[in-house]
Design a protein around this motif. Structure first.
Motif, PDB file in Angstrom:
ATOM      1  N   ALA A  80       0.830  -1.207   0.000  1.00 50.54           N
ATOM      2  CA  ALA A  80       0.000   0.000   0.000  1.00 50.54           C
ATOM      3  C   ALA A  80       0.866   1.260   0.000  1.00 50.54           C
ATOM      4  O   ALA A  80       0.597   2.220  -0.729  1.00 50.54           O
ATOM      5  N   LEU A  81       1.932   1.255   0.803  1.00 51.32           N
ATOM      6  CA  LEU A  81       2.820   2.420   0.860  1.00 51.32           C
ATOM      7  C   LEU A  81       3.547   2.658  -0.460  1.00 51.32           C
ATOM      8  O   LEU A  81       3.861   3.794  -0.804  1.00 51.32           O
ATOM      9  N   SER A  82       3.801   1.583  -1.219  1.00 50.42           N
ATOM     10  CA  SER A  82       4.521   1.739  -2.489  1.00 50.42           C
ATOM     11  C   SER A  82       3.707   2.520  -3.521  1.00 50.42           C
ATOM     12  O   SER A  82       4.252   2.976  -4.524  1.00 50.42           O
ATOM     13  N   LEU A  83       2.414   2.649  -3.278  1.00 52.56           N
ATOM     14  CA  LEU A  83       1.557   3.414  -4.191  1.00 52.56           C
ATOM     15  C   LEU A  83       1.592   4.910  -3.915  1.00 52.56           C
ATOM     16  O   LEU A  83       0.981   5.693  -4.648  1.00 52.56           O
ATOM     17  N   MET A  84       2.301   5.322  -2.876  1.00 56.43           N
ATOM     18  CA  MET A  84       2.301   6.721  -2.469  1.00 56.43           C
ATOM     19  C   MET A  84       2.737   7.664  -3.590  1.00 56.43           C
ATOM     20  O   MET A  84       2.040   8.637  -3.918  1.00 56.43           O
ATOM     21  N   LEU A  85       3.864   7.401  -4.217  1.00 57.70           N
ATOM     22  CA  LEU A  85       4.383   8.312  -5.230  1.00 57.70           C
ATOM     23  C   LEU A  85       3.541   8.331  -6.504  1.00 57.70           C
ATOM     24  O   LEU A  85       3.216   9.415  -7.015  1.00 57.70           O
TER      25      LEU A  85
END
Length: 372
Positions: A80-85
């Motif tokens: 989920a965090l990898s979708l931040m950018l």
């Protein structure tokens, strides 16, 4: 010939940039919060088994099924965090160019991540994609029979290709160098320098309670999370909640010093602080701007204390539901309590009495005895 619509409202340049960044950040936050909370659950659960590196691949084949599940949970949170950018870049582009800008922006954000430009590169990718799609919308004209192909074919394809070219061959390398230079500078900070940086961030966050100065500090701190730099985020997340909690507690302890309207606002302020909303303290700042100085001092002290004593918040979560996921969370909670106490006590210098109470006393009719 027909133009196809790509979007973009009529705003001043500054307002447009601010609106685009806030749009991107607001769409990004659910992904970040979901990922961070899931990772927090995994890491708190793992700590009960004496494991402090649940993300390590070796736990995938652990003897305990629970440890294996917690390892998977940590991976889900990281996903989920990898979708931040890509999400922040995609929705910055969306704010500038509507739906046709989403694909170019997200692909640009993914490319920014792979190029090592971090959050700064994702912001740039969002603006590059948005303005490229807007330019294509303005200058490309199609026959009416083909106009519907624009938003679903020409704009996404052309916008994505041009955005990737600009990112890869024009601005990617200098942005990556700038990002790495900033990372090294921040990572080299220790001791007094680190505490001073935390105090500055805390003071900025406490200054205008969700306004541009606050947002600049919080957004910069969140940007550094992508690079594994956590001290600015720790400082910002403490400072976000210290003013509303401090002022809310003050209205409970010293109610007579506050007018009725602020007593009611204090109840909401405490709750808003606990869930991570700094705007709960705004009514107090509007009522008496002198409290802004107290807010800045309390926020700076709480932030610098948390960072200086070694607390580490790896997620952009300031609410109470994320406190236990913080490394050295007792220090983190103590720092919040100290900053809030400073603001609660400092409010006594600003709010000396409730004006309504004084007026009420003055208007009370004098008592006298009637003699015969």
């Amino acid at each position: 010939m027909a133009k196809f619509q790509g979007g973009g409202g009529k705003l001043s340049a500054g307002a447009e940039v601010k609106n685009a960044i806030m749009t991107g950040v607001s769409w990004m936050l659910p992904f970040v919060i979901a990922g961070a909370v899931i990772m927090g659950i995994a890491r708190i659960g793992a700590s009960m088994y004496g494991i402090d590196n649940i993300w390590d691949a070796s736990h995938e084949q652990a003897a305990s099924l629970v440890v294996q599940v917690l390892h998977r949970f940590d991976g889900f949170g990281g996903l989920a965090l990898s979708l931040m950018l890509p999400v922040v870049a995609g929705y910055i582009s969306f704010a500038l160019a509507n739906k046709p800008g989403i694909a170019p922006g997200m692909v640009g954000g993914l490319l920014a991540s792979s190029l090592g430009t971090g959050f700064l590169g994702a912001l740039a990718a969002g603006f590059v994609a948005g303005y490229i799609v807007r330019a294509l919308t303005t200058y490309i004209k199609l026959p009416k029979a083909l106009a519907s192909a624009g938003p679903i074919f020409i704009l996404p394809v052309g916008g994505t290709l041009l955005t990737c070219i600009v990112m890869a061959f024009v601005i990617g390398t200098p942005l990556a160098a700038l990002n790495h230079g900033m990372e090294h500078w921040l990572l080299s900070m220790s001791g007094t320098n680190k505490v001073l940086l935390a105090a500055v961030i805390g003071g900025m966050v406490g200054f205008d309670l969700g306004g541009p100065v606050n947002k600049a500090a919080v957004t910069t701190a969140m940007a550094l999370l992508a690079s594994g730099i956590y001290d600015p985020n720790t400082a910002a997340q403490v400072a976000i909640i210290v003013p509303p909690i401090g002022l809310g507690v003050a209205t409970l302890l010293w109610a007579k010093r506050f007018p009725e309207s602020l007593r009611e606002a204090g109840k909401a302020s405490t709750l808003m602080g606990l869930i991570g909303v700094s705007e709960g303290a705004i009514p107090f700042a509007l009522s008496n701007p002198k409290i802004i100085v107290v807010n800045m001092i309390g926020s700076a002290v709480g932030a610098s204390m948390a960072v200086g004593l070694g607390a580490v918040n790896q997620a952009p979560i300031s609410g109470f539901y994320g406190w236990l996921a913080v490394e050295h969370w007792p220090i983190y909670v103590l720092s919040i309590a100290c900053g809030s106490a400073i603001i609660a006590c400092g409010s006594l210098l600003v709010f000396r009495n409730a004006p309504g109470e004084a007026i009420k006393k003055e208007m009370t009719a004098p008592k006298f005895k009637a003699s015969r």
